[in-house]
Write an enzyme that holds these catalytic residues in place. Sequence first.
Site, PDB file in Angstrom:
ATOM      1  CE  LYS A 153      44.417 -11.528 -11.770  1.00 58.42           C
ATOM      2  NZ  LYS A 153      44.860 -11.568 -13.182  1.00 58.42           N
ATOM      3  CE  LYS A 198      42.966  -7.240 -13.921  1.00 61.55           C
ATOM      4  NZ  LYS A 198      43.068  -5.796 -14.223  1.00 61.55           N
ATOM      5  CD  GLU A 240      46.591  -7.539 -16.035  1.00 59.25           C
ATOM      6  OE1 GLU A 240      45.596  -7.325 -15.327  1.00 59.25           O
ATOM      7  OE2 GLU A 240      47.677  -6.961 -15.877  1.00 59.25           O
ATOM      8  NE  ARG A 268      52.027  -5.955 -20.586  1.00 64.50           N
ATOM      9  CZ  ARG A 268      51.891  -4.948 -19.727  1.00 64.50           C
ATOM     10  NH1 ARG A 268      52.271  -3.739 -20.041  1.00 64.50           N
ATOM     11  NH2 ARG A 268      51.361  -5.161 -18.526  1.00 64.50           N
ATOM     12  NE  ARG A 313      55.027  -7.558 -16.556  1.00 62.39           N
ATOM     13  CZ  ARG A 313      53.742  -7.226 -16.422  1.00 62.39           C
ATOM     14  NH1 ARG A 313      53.419  -6.178 -15.697  1.00 62.39           N
ATOM     15  NH2 ARG A 313      52.802  -7.938 -17.002  1.00 62.39           N
ATOM     16  CD  GLU A 334      44.089  -2.543 -16.202  1.00 66.32           C
ATOM     17  OE1 GLU A 334      45.169  -3.102 -16.402  1.00 66.32           O
ATOM     18  OE2 GLU A 334      42.998  -3.095 -16.435  1.00 66.32           O
ATOM     19  N   GLY A 335      47.617  -1.920 -12.941  1.00 72.87           N
ATOM     20  CA  GLY A 335      48.817  -1.653 -12.147  1.00 72.87           C
ATOM     21  C   GLY A 335      48.997  -2.683 -11.057  1.00 72.87           C
ATOM     22  CG  ASN A 385      47.515  -4.934 -19.439  1.00 68.30           C
ATOM     23  OD1 ASN A 385      47.261  -4.584 -18.293  1.00 68.30           O
ATOM     24  ND2 ASN A 385      48.186  -6.047 -19.702  1.00 68.30           N
ATOM     25  CB  SER A 441      54.059   0.721 -19.083  1.00 70.70           C
ATOM     26  OG  SER A 441      53.962  -0.422 -18.256  1.00 70.70           O
TER      27      SER A 441
END
Length: 525
Positions: free
Chosen positions: A414, A360, A174, A158, A501, A418-419, A176, A181
């Site tokens: 950063k 990253k 970013e 993603r 989102r 992740e998350g 992923n 998810s």
Amino acid sequence: MSQFSFPSSSVLPLNSSKSDSFETQQQNSEKPIFNPHDINPNLLQKLVYDALVWCSLHGLLVGDRTAKKSGTVPGVGMIHAPISLLPASFPEDHFKQACELASIFNELFDRVSLDAKFLQDSLSRTRKVDEFTSRLLDIHSKMIDINKKEEIRLGLHRSDYMLDAQTKSLLQIEFNTISSSFAGLMCLVSELHRNLLGLYGNQLQLDFRKVPENASVQHFAKALAEAWREYNNPRAVVLVVVQAEERNMYDQLWLSDVLRERYPFCFSNKTCGKLVVVKLSIFKRIQLKWKTLAEIDAEGKLLPDGTLAVNGEAVAVVYFRAGYAPTDYPSELEWRARLLIEQSSAVKCPSIAYHLAGTKKIQQELAKPNVLERFLDNKEDIAKLRKCFAGLWSLDDTEIITDAIERPELYVMKPQREGGGNNIYGNEVKEALLRIQKGGSEEDAAYILMQRIFPTVFPALLVREGIFHKDHAISELGIYGSYLRNKEKIIINEQCGYLMRTKVSSSDEGGVAAGFAVLDSLYLS
């Protein structure tokens, strides 16, 4: 304030302008822009009620954090997923741009994963100060030492973007490569919004056809099924690596349900008699098993031919929905399990190389001049990728560090995580940089600096725990991609749906599972 540009990155000029306000958009628009805060209260109550009913009946659900068993027992302690009541407006041309980038990014990260030297060299300083990255690199090094080749490579990716309000540029946040998810729940959010606009579109003056359909869960399931078939063992299972407690289990269960129900495969089996050979067609449904890393350590073993067996069953594909954060490795048991999986012949989603490619630091390295050319030949594709790169810098760039200390509001700091909930914003950027400078250590290698993106702020209706809230919000678009390759043969390379989102504009972080954002869909403008 004057603008600055820096030759060390493909950054757009940074400035201190904030996001466009909804009022500014109204003034600049030839016709009034829809404002959900102006919806008649009676109509609003109907919309909320119908949305909650739809979520309950169609499985748009997460575990209720107040229920003890909600993260371990399906069907216990369920609550609707946090959602935006109505879709967020997004320019159609920028949506198409993001979709077109998916296949290019898929190919890029596959090639990056194959360049072991690039991964090890790029992360060499990071490993000295980041124990988690160091452990991942240790496993990667062991695979290099034994010359382990991943002939079948599967990526479920993603790529996340924001639309910068001032420049009107689509900029990547970013990429992923592990546990991308919400492919399951996002399909339902799009259906929910199309349903609501189908019922109330005339009153709202909104057209449900401008909400694009979303088939992300079908595409992800297809990619997993094809990887299972390429492994070519009908008795083998798909192993889903999960956390011990997972409130987002319904997103995962939607994917497994589609995988089981829509992708049975036909295998030919020969039955030999004295005079005749009969070919029998056997339809085989894919079996899924759910295990934590600790359970894999306890039940798993590597067979002499390289097969991963867990509780006596051969594993064809390992799909990680855990393993992306240090908290997923509370002991050596979990690290042993990760190494065991990596040593096996199972198809990993992701492999350790894919996992490292999504850090990253690698994102920042790819933004440097002439680095994309190391992996891609097509100049047009390279130009398309560079166009969406935000400013990215390492913390050894003294010019950038000086500016970030003076103007910390224009940067995001950063770590390799992740998350949601990991990034550093605002004045804390300045404090962190000054602390690192004073310490004189190599801690700077644990972080990258990124240009902060200021998207358009808009009025939204956010629904959590059955209650709607009027607020001003910003959105982040994620484009799913799937990639499957067996040796030199590319089997799948496609864009496969989207994630939207939305969060209140005053919030820095944006994770849904972490509690910062809600699930949304697009209204193409």
